[in-house]
Write a protein that holds these residues in place. Structure first.
Motif, PDB file in Angstrom:
ATOM      1  N   ASP A 109     -35.591 -57.530 -68.415  1.00 53.06           N
ATOM      2  CA  ASP A 109     -34.889 -56.909 -67.292  1.00 53.06           C
ATOM      3  C   ASP A 109     -35.928 -56.621 -66.218  1.00 53.06           C
ATOM      4  OD1 ASP A 109     -32.487 -57.038 -68.523  1.00 53.06           O
ATOM      5  OD2 ASP A 109     -32.317 -54.916 -68.981  1.00 53.06           O
ATOM      6  N   LEU A 110     -35.823 -57.316 -65.105  1.00 48.80           N
ATOM      7  CA  LEU A 110     -36.748 -57.151 -63.995  1.00 48.80           C
ATOM      8  C   LEU A 110     -36.048 -56.363 -62.893  1.00 48.80           C
ATOM      9  CD1 LEU A 110     -39.637 -58.103 -63.060  1.00 48.80           C
ATOM     10  CD2 LEU A 110     -38.449 -59.908 -61.795  1.00 48.80           C
ATOM     11  N   LEU A 111     -36.593 -55.203 -62.576  1.00 49.54           N
ATOM     12  CA  LEU A 111     -35.998 -54.331 -61.569  1.00 49.54           C
ATOM     13  C   LEU A 111     -36.904 -54.332 -60.339  1.00 49.54           C
ATOM     14  CD1 LEU A 111     -33.501 -52.491 -61.342  1.00 49.54           C
ATOM     15  CD2 LEU A 111     -34.962 -50.579 -62.013  1.00 49.54           C
ATOM     16  N   ILE A 112     -36.384 -54.847 -59.232  1.00 48.42           N
ATOM     17  CA  ILE A 112     -37.157 -54.990 -58.001  1.00 48.42           C
ATOM     18  C   ILE A 112     -36.775 -53.860 -57.044  1.00 48.42           C
ATOM     19  CG2 ILE A 112     -37.659 -56.494 -56.037  1.00 48.42           C
ATOM     20  CD1 ILE A 112     -36.938 -58.873 -57.823  1.00 48.42           C
ATOM     21  N   SER A 113     -37.776 -53.168 -56.540  1.00 51.24           N
ATOM     22  CA  SER A 113     -37.529 -52.029 -55.659  1.00 51.24           C
ATOM     23  C   SER A 113     -37.275 -52.500 -54.236  1.00 51.24           C
ATOM     24  CB  SER A 113     -38.736 -51.081 -55.669  1.00 51.24           C
ATOM     25  OG  SER A 113     -38.965 -50.567 -56.972  1.00 51.24           O
ATOM     26  N   MET A 114     -36.087 -52.172 -53.715  1.00 50.29           N
ATOM     27  CA  MET A 114     -35.721 -52.451 -52.320  1.00 50.29           C
ATOM     28  C   MET A 114     -34.908 -51.266 -51.812  1.00 50.29           C
ATOM     29  SD  MET A 114     -34.643 -56.498 -52.417  1.00 50.29           S
ATOM     30  CE  MET A 114     -34.665 -56.661 -50.617  1.00 50.29           C
ATOM     31  N   ASP A 115     -35.406 -50.629 -50.773  1.00 47.98           N
ATOM     32  CA  ASP A 115     -34.824 -49.362 -50.352  1.00 47.98           C
ATOM     33  C   ASP A 115     -34.034 -49.444 -49.054  1.00 47.98           C
ATOM     34  OD1 ASP A 115     -36.143 -48.284 -52.573  1.00 47.98           O
ATOM     35  OD2 ASP A 115     -37.977 -48.069 -51.413  1.00 47.98           O
ATOM     36  N   GLY A 116     -33.815 -50.663 -48.577  1.00 43.69           N
ATOM     37  CA  GLY A 116     -33.052 -50.851 -47.349  1.00 43.69           C
ATOM     38  C   GLY A 116     -33.260 -52.260 -46.843  1.00 43.69           C
ATOM     39  N   ILE A 117     -32.763 -52.519 -45.639  1.00 43.46           N
ATOM     40  CA  ILE A 117     -32.846 -53.844 -45.022  1.00 43.46           C
ATOM     41  C   ILE A 117     -34.017 -53.871 -44.036  1.00 43.46           C
ATOM     42  CG2 ILE A 117     -31.652 -55.501 -43.531  1.00 43.46           C
ATOM     43  CD1 ILE A 117     -30.409 -55.261 -46.251  1.00 43.46           C
ATOM     44  N   GLY A 118     -34.794 -54.949 -44.078  1.00 43.01           N
ATOM     45  CA  GLY A 118     -35.811 -55.211 -43.069  1.00 43.01           C
ATOM     46  C   GLY A 118     -36.799 -54.089 -42.869  1.00 43.01           C
ATOM     47  N   GLU A 119     -36.892 -53.615 -41.622  1.00 40.09           N
ATOM     48  CA  GLU A 119     -37.908 -52.631 -41.274  1.00 40.09           C
ATOM     49  C   GLU A 119     -37.726 -51.301 -41.987  1.00 40.09           C
ATOM     50  OE1 GLU A 119     -40.788 -52.910 -39.654  1.00 40.09           O
ATOM     51  OE2 GLU A 119     -40.279 -55.045 -39.762  1.00 40.09           O
ATOM     52  N   LYS A 120     -36.502 -50.973 -42.394  1.00 36.68           N
ATOM     53  CA  LYS A 120     -36.304 -49.730 -43.135  1.00 36.68           C
ATOM     54  C   LYS A 120     -37.059 -49.790 -44.458  1.00 36.68           C
ATOM     55  CE  LYS A 120     -34.967 -45.748 -44.380  1.00 36.68           C
ATOM     56  NZ  LYS A 120     -35.644 -44.566 -43.765  1.00 36.68           N
TER      57      LYS A 120
END
Length: 357
Positions: A125-136
């Protein structure tokens, strides 16, 4: 994904008939080193000298009981060039049903190489951290290519999930109201890849990712949860309502776990004093944490060390007066609501299934 989660839950239910004298879940922070500069985390400021070597890891893992699941985390775990070898040691000695790795997704080539080279016996299980779109997302992670790097990693791996025995999800940490407003937008960006974004609320402080050691920042009141950012009641409600509506699309075991977590957040932030669910904590019983230098801390919010596996055997530490002292502290703790602690607590106490009834 459904069969893997169902198998894991079934194993845990079976193990509930046993006494949990020995850990069943390992969270190993392979390094505090990180190539991001996240606004809500001090891991990247912490020293990395003295991280366990591969041979030390193998010696330590050879002393541990078999685990239901192993989580490799950081910092950024892929900073370690020997992560593939560490994962092999996990597979050889701990034989987990699931290997879980959390990554910021920056090192695409290294992550892809890991997924190709690793043993396929254990699902990943690979969990990739992404907290918003683009510059955010770039702003939260303190890196100008954070979002683009994550997307490159997703594009490289998502078509190969079956081949690589891999499940990918995105972990969206909500640090402020703007990040909350990006939830639906990020969901739509990920939809063509068949990847879901799982929401967690950033809490205000952590003992683990702290420049000081032996720190206790656990809640002092039952049901207390202080967010990292500032939100209005309406902003929290809109986010949680949208997340909960999306959970119907999740496979049953994952839907159950995520609903449990969101219910606890809702009650703490919007519920007018409701504190349920609030499971007993399994830190230092079913859940073992190991720091990069071999220290065994108490939990995410209490970094009091009960021993060091570089210098002392696991059995000696686990049965020590120091460990028992901290277990008494755990029993007295008011209870946190960090997902990495909450879900092990819910699973290993059976509270997850109790609440689901």
């Amino acid at each position: 994904m459904l069969s893997r989660l169902a198998g894991f839950v079934t194993s845990v239910i079976r193990n509930q008939r046993r006494q949990f004298n020995w850990p069943r879940l390992l969270t190993y922070t392979v390094t505090f080193g990180c190539n991001a500069r996240c606004i809500m985390c001090d891991s990247w400021k912490m020293p990395t000298a003295g991280d366990l070597t591969l041979s030390e890891i193998e010696n330590i893992f050879g002393q541990l009981p078999q685990m239901d699941a192993v989580r490799l985390t950081g910092g950024e775990p892929f900073i370690r060039r020997d992560l593939s070898e560490i994962a092999q040691v996990v597979d050889d000695h701990l034989r987990p049903l699931i290997l879980h790795i959390t990554t910021n997704g920056f090192l695409t080539d290294r992550i892809v190489d890991f997924c190709e080279r690793r043993s396929k016996r254990t699902p990943l299980d690979l969990l990739i951290s992404m907290d918003g779109i683009g510059e955010k997302h770039n702003q939260v992670r303190g890196h100008s290519r954070a979002f683009d790097s994550c997307m490159e990693t997703i594009k490289a791996l998502s078509p190969r999930r079956r081949e690589l025995k891999l499940h990918i999800a995105v972990n969206q940490t909500i640090v402020d109201a703007e990040g909350a407003s990006h939830y639906a937008r990020l969901r739509e960006v990920l939809r063509p890849f068949g990847i879901q974004n799982h929401v967690v609320m950033a809490y205000d402080s952590s003992a683990t990712y702290n420049l000081e050691r032996d720190v206790d920042v656990a809640p002092t009141e039952v049901g207390k949860f202080t967010t990292f950012g500032t939100f209005t009641t309406d902003e929290i409600r809109r986010l949680l309502d949208e997340v909960e509506s999306d959970l119907d699309q999740y496979a049953w075991p994952l839907r159950l776990a995520k609903r449990y977590y969101i219910q606890g957040i809702r009650n703490r932030l919007l519920g007018g004093g409701q504190v349920v669910p609030n499971p007993n904590c399994v830190a230092l019983t079913s859940h073992l944490r190991i720091f990069p230098n071999g220290d065994i801390p108490t939990c995410q919010f209490n970094s009091r060390i009960v021993g060091n596996l570089r210098t002392t055997s696991f059995d000696e530490i686990w049965t020590s007066i120091q460990a028992e002292t901290q277990r008494k502290w755990v029993k007295r703790c008011a209870g946190c609501w960090a997902e990495c602690e909450v879900l092990p607590n819910a699973i290993y106490t059976g509270d997850l299934l109790r609440v689901a009834r």
